[in-house]
Scaffold this active site. Structure first.
Site, PDB file in Angstrom:
ATOM      1  N   HIS A  38       0.833  -1.181   0.000  1.00 22.17           N
ATOM      2  CA  HIS A  38       0.000   0.000   0.000  1.00 22.17           C
ATOM      3  C   HIS A  38       0.876   1.242   0.000  1.00 22.17           C
ATOM      4  O   HIS A  38       2.043   1.199   0.390  1.00 22.17           O
ATOM      5  CB  HIS A  38      -0.917   0.027   1.230  1.00 22.17           C
ATOM      6  CG  HIS A  38      -1.849  -1.144   1.308  1.00 22.17           C
ATOM      7  ND1 HIS A  38      -2.472  -1.674   0.200  1.00 22.17           N
ATOM      8  CD2 HIS A  38      -2.257  -1.889   2.362  1.00 22.17           C
ATOM      9  CE1 HIS A  38      -3.233  -2.694   0.575  1.00 22.17           C
ATOM     10  NE2 HIS A  38      -3.109  -2.844   1.882  1.00 22.17           N
ATOM     11  N   THR A  39       0.300   2.350  -0.420  1.00 21.53           N
ATOM     12  CA  THR A  39       1.031   3.614  -0.418  1.00 21.53           C
ATOM     13  C   THR A  39       1.392   3.998   1.016  1.00 21.53           C
ATOM     14  O   THR A  39       0.513   4.127   1.871  1.00 21.53           O
ATOM     15  CB  THR A  39       0.177   4.726  -1.045  1.00 21.53           C
ATOM     16  OG1 THR A  39      -0.169   4.357  -2.378  1.00 21.53           O
ATOM     17  CG2 THR A  39       0.938   6.041  -1.070  1.00 21.53           C
ATOM     18  N   GLN A  40       2.667   4.173   1.267  1.00 21.93           N
ATOM     19  CA  GLN A  40       3.132   4.545   2.599  1.00 21.93           C
ATOM     20  C   GLN A  40       3.262   6.055   2.745  1.00 21.93           C
ATOM     21  O   GLN A  40       3.148   6.586   3.845  1.00 21.93           O
ATOM     22  CB  GLN A  40       4.486   3.890   2.888  1.00 21.93           C
ATOM     23  CG  GLN A  40       4.448   2.381   2.845  1.00 21.93           C
ATOM     24  CD  GLN A  40       3.552   1.793   3.922  1.00 21.93           C
ATOM     25  OE1 GLN A  40       3.635   2.164   5.078  1.00 21.93           O
ATOM     26  NE2 GLN A  40       2.664   0.900   3.516  1.00 21.93           N
ATOM     27  N   TRP A 148      -5.130   8.971   0.253  1.00 20.01           N
ATOM     28  CA  TRP A 148      -4.295  10.059   0.781  1.00 20.01           C
ATOM     29  C   TRP A 148      -4.745  11.413   0.249  1.00 20.01           C
ATOM     30  O   TRP A 148      -4.000  12.108  -0.444  1.00 20.01           O
ATOM     31  CB  TRP A 148      -2.829   9.816   0.431  1.00 20.01           C
ATOM     32  CG  TRP A 148      -2.224   8.667   1.169  1.00 20.01           C
ATOM     33  CD1 TRP A 148      -2.302   7.350   0.832  1.00 20.01           C
ATOM     34  CD2 TRP A 148      -1.454   8.725   2.371  1.00 20.01           C
ATOM     35  NE1 TRP A 148      -1.624   6.585   1.744  1.00 20.01           N
ATOM     36  CE2 TRP A 148      -1.083   7.405   2.704  1.00 20.01           C
ATOM     37  CE3 TRP A 148      -1.028   9.765   3.199  1.00 20.01           C
ATOM     38  CZ2 TRP A 148      -0.325   7.096   3.820  1.00 20.01           C
ATOM     39  CZ3 TRP A 148      -0.261   9.465   4.311  1.00 20.01           C
ATOM     40  CH2 TRP A 148       0.083   8.145   4.618  1.00 20.01           C
TER      41      TRP A 148
END
Length: 273
Positions: A38-40, A148
């Site tokens: 997943h996008t961190q 995000w």
């Protein structure tokens, strides 16, 4: 079929019909790619979005910059996205998630429009889209895979005949208010928006609202302040207007700025002493 054995690191399948650079002989593609990640941390991001209710509708403003870290990389990005005839999103945060969000919401609206052609299916109101985003953002956050973004939802409710303005962020935090801002705008522009709004409508908001010209002037002043103070902003922005007649997004514009005061600051430019 007789054939020459393929080497272990072959980039083609056994019959040389198409390249398979993502797989290796005897291994599945899942093993090669590893686990799903997943996008961190967002990479290309947009900064503040401002929203303000005025007499007859809602105004939302955002600049055209998408920053790659601290680099002002993309300078012509529209972060205001219309949804249907009476709803608009202003999006800050990760631009790739914004693109995904646009794709999903546009597909949903096409499906809703198709249903409206076959029966008396009502169109999605701004509040419906706001609640959808609230549930989506909270669900993704609960799965440790957040969207995000911080989003302002502005629109015109045709049933209640009133304007609508709300906020949703990556944690699933949601609220409505007559003035809203994301990012640095929540610290730098929100006090200016509240001051202008309460000066005319009063603290309780029961007085007359700002006119269209007054609201646009306040937003332009706030965008100028953000350009002065926010290193991730750009002096190129758009203002969207949502009324009972529909959504209108302005062309990109710039504010007049004044920098001569910098000559008197120590550490800026050539110093004589």
């Amino acid at each position: 079929m007789w054939k020459q054995p393929a080497p272990a690191n072959s980039s083609f399948n056994e019959f040389n019909t198409f390249p398979l650079p993502q797989t290796q002989r005897g291994q599945s593609s899942h093993a090669h790619h590893g686990p799903v990640g997943h996008t961190q941390q967002p990479l290309v991001t947009g900064t503040s979005v401002l929203g303000l209710k005025y007499e007859g509708g809602v105004m939302i403003a955002a600049d055209n910059l998408a920053s790659y870290g601290s680099l002002a990389r993309f300078r012509d990005i529209q972060r205001l996205h219309p949804l249907g005839k009476h709803t608009l999103l202003g999006v800050a945060g990760d631009m790739s998630d914004f693109q995904w969000l646009k794709k999903e919401l546009d597909a949903l609206l096409r499906e809703e429009d198709a249903l409206a052609l076959t029966d008396s299916h009502p169109s999605l109101s701004p509040k419906n889209i706001y609640e959808l985003l609230s549930n989506l953002f909270y669900a993704r956050r609960s799965k440790m895979n957040p969207v995000w973004n911080a989003v302002l939802v502005g629109g015109w409710d045709k049933v209640k005949q009133e304007s609508f303005l709300a906020y949703v962020d990556l944690l699933g935090t949601t609220y409505t208010a007559p003035t809203l801002a994301t990012g640095f705008g929540a610290h730098l522009a929100q006090p200016l928006l509240r001051e202008a709004y309460e000066a005319k409508a009063g603290i309780d908001g029961n007085g007359p609202l700002l006119t269209k010209e007054e609201a646009e002037k306040v937003l332009e002043d706030c965008m100028k302040v953000l350009f002065y103070r926010d290193a991730r902003s750009l002096n190129k922005y758009q203002i969207a207007t949502i009324t009972s007649e529909g959504v209108s997004i302005s062309d990109s514009k710039s504010a007049d700025t004044y920098w001569k005061f910098a000559e008197g600051l120590r550490g800026y430019g050539a110093q004589t002493q």
